[in-house]
Design an enzyme around this catalytic site. Structure first.
Site, mmCIF file in Angstrom:
data_model
loop_
_atom_site.group_PDB
_atom_site.id
_atom_site.type_symbol
_atom_site.label_atom_id
_atom_site.label_comp_id
_atom_site.label_asym_id
_atom_site.label_seq_id
_atom_site.Cartn_x
_atom_site.Cartn_y
_atom_site.Cartn_z
ATOM 1 N N SER A 16 -39.802 -14.389 9.739
ATOM 2 C CA SER A 16 -38.760 -15.375 9.437
ATOM 3 C C SER A 16 -37.922 -15.571 10.680
ATOM 4 O O SER A 16 -37.807 -14.676 11.516
ATOM 5 C CB SER A 16 -37.852 -14.874 8.316
ATOM 6 O OG SER A 16 -36.717 -15.714 8.198
ATOM 7 N N TYR A 58 -32.650 -8.154 4.690
ATOM 8 C CA TYR A 58 -33.826 -9.047 4.786
ATOM 9 C C TYR A 58 -34.150 -9.286 6.263
ATOM 10 O O TYR A 58 -35.317 -9.201 6.672
ATOM 11 C CB TYR A 58 -33.509 -10.373 4.085
ATOM 12 C CG TYR A 58 -34.569 -11.444 4.229
ATOM 13 C CD1 TYR A 58 -35.714 -11.429 3.442
ATOM 14 C CD2 TYR A 58 -34.417 -12.498 5.139
ATOM 15 C CE1 TYR A 58 -36.684 -12.423 3.562
ATOM 16 C CE2 TYR A 58 -35.379 -13.496 5.256
ATOM 17 C CZ TYR A 58 -36.504 -13.467 4.472
ATOM 18 O OH TYR A 58 -37.467 -14.440 4.590
#
Ligand code: NAD
Length: 250
Positions: A142, A155
């Site tokens: 990501s 995350y």
């Protein structure tokens, strides 16, 4: 043109979002795809929708034995495995921006699904790919792994780790003739993004508006995965391909 003619792929997290769009793109380009996910009903429906070159298998990527079984199913059913797209991921629950109240069990779960599973995928894909000296492994990281999102601190750590896994394993895999790369998407319109936006709208940060302005469709990531999976990327390994419309440049 069929850029993946004759190739066999396992895609994790392919019942939804980026994984589903990539399964579609791979099949359009001649591949056979095993859709590995934990959403059985949705996974079966996606396999039916994508036709005879798609099949569904339940696979919780947090369990190494299930990752191994997905790889083995590809070999059993189609004779070999050419592509593993380790794409399944979770965003984790809030709060992740208050260091005093962090829930480390949330962190363990994030690391298991977003990072450890990538390493398990590399291990078991390499087991069946190395004897043929060919194969492309791709991990969905990501942009948060490059430029941390403070609202999703844990995350972000898990995604930075998946990039580190790709970089650390590229050379050992290259000795076996295998490639491994990461893709780091920006904001892609999927159920996961909608859940994140839902969490963010409850805070006063401007991030939710910022994200909405740069949102892209899953097919943008599918096209990047198609390149990395194909022989056109023969000399690309250990790379993190950021696909974020320029978000992380400045
Ligand atoms: P999504 O929720 O649409 O799809 C994720 C899929 O992964 C779901 O089908 C889910 O069932 C599956 N999954 C979750 N845990 C699993 C497990 N333990 N085992 C097997 N499957 C599991 O979300 P998406 O946005 O398509 O996410 C795909 C990947 O892209 C994730 O790794 C996510 O972190 C990453 N990503 C998404 C965005 C975005 O903006 N949507 C941005 C950057 C990275």
């Amino acid at each position: 043109s069929q850029r993946l003619a004759g190739k066999v792929a396992v895609i994790t997290g392919a019942a939804s979002g980026i994984g589903k769009a990539t399964a579609e793109e791979f099949i359009r380009n001649g591949a056979k795809v095993i859709i590995a996910d934990v959403q059985d009903e949705l996974g079966h429906a996606v396999a039916t929708e994508l036709g005879p070159d798609a099949s569904y298998m339940r696979c919780d990527v947090a369990d190494e034995a299930q990752v191994a079984a997905a790889v083995d199913l590809a070999v059993e059913r189609h004779g070999h495995l050419d592509i593993l797209f380790s794409n399944a991921g979770i965003e984790g629950v809030e709060p992740q921006d208050d260091m005093v109240t962090l829930d480390l069990e949330n962190f363990d779960r994030l690391m298991a699904v977003n990072a450890r599973a990538a390493l398990a995928g590399i291990k078991h894909a390499a087991r069946v790919m190395a004897p043929r000296r060919r194969g492309s492994i791709i991990c969905t990281s990501s942009v948060a792994g490059v430029l941390p999102f403070p609202a999703f601190a844990m995350y972000s750590i898990s995604k930075a780790t998946s990039i580190a896994i790709v970089r650390a394993t590229a050379e050992p895999l290259a000795r076996d003739g295998l490639r491994v790369n990461a893709i780091s998407p920006g904001s892609i319109m999927t159920p996961l993004l909608l859940r994140c936006l839902g969490q963010l709208s409850e805070t006063s940060s401007g991030l939710s508006e910022e994200i909405k302005q740069m949102v892209m469709e899953p097919v943008e990531i599918a096209r990047a995965a198609l390149f990395l999976a194909s022989d056109e990327a023969m000399y690309v390994t250990g790379h993190n391909l950021v696909v974020d419309g320029g978000y992380s440049v400045h």
